[in-house]
Design a protein around this motif. Sequence first.
Motif, mmCIF file in Angstrom:
data_model
loop_
_atom_site.group_PDB
_atom_site.id
_atom_site.type_symbol
_atom_site.label_atom_id
_atom_site.label_comp_id
_atom_site.label_asym_id
_atom_site.label_seq_id
_atom_site.Cartn_x
_atom_site.Cartn_y
_atom_site.Cartn_z
ATOM 1 N N ARG A 1 87.357 52.766 -4.577
ATOM 2 C CA ARG A 1 87.945 53.099 -3.273
ATOM 3 C C ARG A 1 87.872 51.926 -2.321
ATOM 4 N N SER A 2 86.869 51.069 -2.506
ATOM 5 C CA SER A 2 86.697 49.899 -1.650
ATOM 6 C C SER A 2 85.966 48.837 -2.462
ATOM 7 N N THR A 3 85.985 47.599 -1.979
ATOM 8 C CA THR A 3 85.320 46.503 -2.680
ATOM 9 C C THR A 3 84.576 45.612 -1.703
ATOM 10 N N GLY A 4 83.792 44.691 -2.254
ATOM 11 C CA GLY A 4 83.170 43.652 -1.458
ATOM 12 C C GLY A 4 84.167 42.537 -1.187
ATOM 13 N N ALA A 5 83.671 41.426 -0.661
ATOM 14 C CA ALA A 5 84.531 40.296 -0.324
ATOM 15 C C ALA A 5 85.300 39.814 -1.545
ATOM 16 N N ASN A 6 86.589 39.582 -1.378
ATOM 17 C CA ASN A 6 87.473 39.060 -2.431
ATOM 18 C C ASN A 6 87.612 39.993 -3.629
ATOM 19 N N ASP B 1 85.319 41.184 -5.572
ATOM 20 C CA ASP B 1 84.463 40.814 -6.702
ATOM 21 C C ASP B 1 83.717 42.000 -7.294
ATOM 22 N N ARG B 2 83.363 42.968 -6.451
ATOM 23 C CA ARG B 2 82.614 44.139 -6.900
ATOM 24 C C ARG B 2 83.116 45.373 -6.176
ATOM 25 N N GLY B 3 83.121 46.501 -6.880
ATOM 26 C CA GLY B 3 83.478 47.761 -6.247
ATOM 27 C C GLY B 3 82.375 48.192 -5.295
ATOM 28 N N MET B 4 82.731 49.067 -4.341
ATOM 29 C CA MET B 4 81.762 49.544 -3.358
ATOM 30 C C MET B 4 81.601 51.048 -3.463
ATOM 31 N N ILE B 5 80.351 51.501 -3.434
ATOM 32 C CA ILE B 5 80.043 52.929 -3.394
ATOM 33 C C ILE B 5 80.035 53.329 -1.926
ATOM 34 N N LEU B 6 80.822 54.337 -1.584
ATOM 35 C CA LEU B 6 81.053 54.588 -0.170
ATOM 36 C C LEU B 6 81.120 56.081 0.125
ATOM 37 N N ASN B 7 80.455 56.480 1.218
ATOM 38 C CA ASN B 7 80.614 57.813 1.772
ATOM 39 C C ASN B 7 81.857 57.782 2.659
ATOM 40 N N LEU B 8 82.995 58.157 2.096
ATOM 41 C CA LEU B 8 84.250 58.036 2.822
ATOM 42 C C LEU B 8 84.301 58.925 4.063
ATOM 43 N N ASP B 9 83.589 60.055 4.063
ATOM 44 C CA ASP B 9 83.594 60.929 5.238
ATOM 45 C C ASP B 9 83.015 60.217 6.461
ATOM 46 N N ALA B 10 82.065 59.299 6.212
ATOM 47 C CA ALA B 10 81.430 58.601 7.325
ATOM 48 C C ALA B 10 82.358 57.586 7.988
ATOM 49 N N THR B 11 83.457 57.260 7.325
ATOM 50 C CA THR B 11 84.396 56.282 7.885
ATOM 51 C C THR B 11 85.524 56.944 8.667
ATOM 52 N N ASP B 12 85.571 58.280 8.700
ATOM 53 C CA ASP B 12 86.655 58.972 9.393
ATOM 54 C C ASP B 12 86.545 58.772 10.907
ATOM 55 N N PRO B 13 87.627 58.418 11.569
ATOM 56 C CA PRO B 13 87.605 58.322 13.028
ATOM 57 C C PRO B 13 87.520 59.707 13.663
ATOM 58 N N GLU B 14 87.193 59.769 14.927
ATOM 59 C CA GLU B 14 87.079 61.040 15.633
ATOM 60 C C GLU B 14 88.418 61.782 15.599
ATOM 61 N N GLY B 15 88.382 63.045 15.252
ATOM 62 C CA GLY B 15 89.583 63.861 15.200
ATOM 63 C C GLY B 15 90.363 63.747 13.906
ATOM 64 N N TRP B 16 89.808 63.027 12.924
ATOM 65 C CA TRP B 16 90.515 62.798 11.654
ATOM 66 C C TRP B 16 90.866 64.101 10.947
ATOM 67 N N GLU B 17 89.974 65.109 11.078
ATOM 68 C CA GLU B 17 90.205 66.367 10.371
ATOM 69 C C GLU B 17 91.423 67.117 10.920
ATOM 70 N N ASN B 18 91.867 66.736 12.107
ATOM 71 C CA ASN B 18 93.028 67.393 12.711
ATOM 72 C C ASN B 18 94.318 66.597 12.507
ATOM 73 N N ASP B 19 94.228 65.466 11.822
ATOM 74 C CA ASP B 19 95.410 64.625 11.634
ATOM 75 C C ASP B 19 96.422 65.315 10.719
ATOM 76 N N VAL B 20 97.685 65.223 11.078
ATOM 77 C CA VAL B 20 98.757 65.845 10.307
ATOM 78 C C VAL B 20 99.807 64.793 9.999
ATOM 79 N N SER B 21 100.248 64.749 8.767
ATOM 80 C CA SER B 21 101.274 63.791 8.375
ATOM 81 C C SER B 21 102.593 64.118 9.058
ATOM 82 N N PRO B 22 103.240 63.129 9.656
ATOM 83 C CA PRO B 22 104.563 63.382 10.269
ATOM 84 C C PRO B 22 105.651 63.601 9.226
ATOM 85 N N ASN B 23 105.345 63.308 7.981
ATOM 86 C CA ASN B 23 106.327 63.453 6.905
ATOM 87 C C ASN B 23 105.959 64.573 5.943
#
Length: 250
Positions: free
Chosen positions: A196-201, A203-225
């Motif tokens: 899902r994400s990597t380090g610089a360049n 070179d290595r994959g990153m283990i990530l808690n993706l929920d922690a990267t959500d901006p405020e109000g992300w759960e209410n976001d709706v696709s315009p398409n």
Amino acid sequence: VQIGKPSYANYDYTAKKLFVKTTLPLANPAASRFFIVDGSGNPTAIKVNAVELTFKDGKGYCYYLTLSAPMTLSQMGAYQVKYENYYCGIYVSNHDLFYSSEFAAEYTYNGNDLGATWSASSTTFKVWAPTANNVAVKIYSEGDWGKGTVLKEQNMTLGEKGVWSVTISGDWNGKYYNYIVTHPGYTVEAVDPYARSTGANGDRGMILNLDATDPEGWENDVSPNAGMNYTDAIIYEMHIREFTLDSTSG
């Protein structure tokens, strides 16, 4: 008098035959002298029914072995060819392998869980690598190549459809990882193609808690398409300043 011995063996996935190359001609290339054996040298259920010298060139002699049954990818990684007292590993040799209907039927994976799936108590790693003999995951403290320490290295288990997986206990959020992939004759360290994400360049994959990267109000976001097909999208690239600089841009 020197006689030939197998230097390598490739399996032709389309022809369902074993292609054996030797540096010198074999003294007696009879089918009864060839065996398909396991890693311990024990004969398997696959027999050699016929041997044919297909061609010779400046680098050696090439023989086709007709087998009593087709080979699977897992067998190719584990089995060897025995001639007299010489052994050699079996490789996969066919550029049509990944496009064959047999391969698709046996190894097409429709799951959506490949990559590193994080939780606070463990992370599950899954990678599709049906031609590999072995896969291990190596976790690092840093993302740059050649930097950081190895925090954990664990062998993975081959499951259905060529997917290797392992679950490692602990909270690994923010750490990095690569796969150590072994094929017959060589081993490589590779970045997870499903990361899902990597380090610089990258070179290595990153283990990530993706929920922690959500901006405020992300759960209410709706696709315009919403409801549109992806094939209806028109994607292009632009520079924001160039697009908005002119007074007529609006």
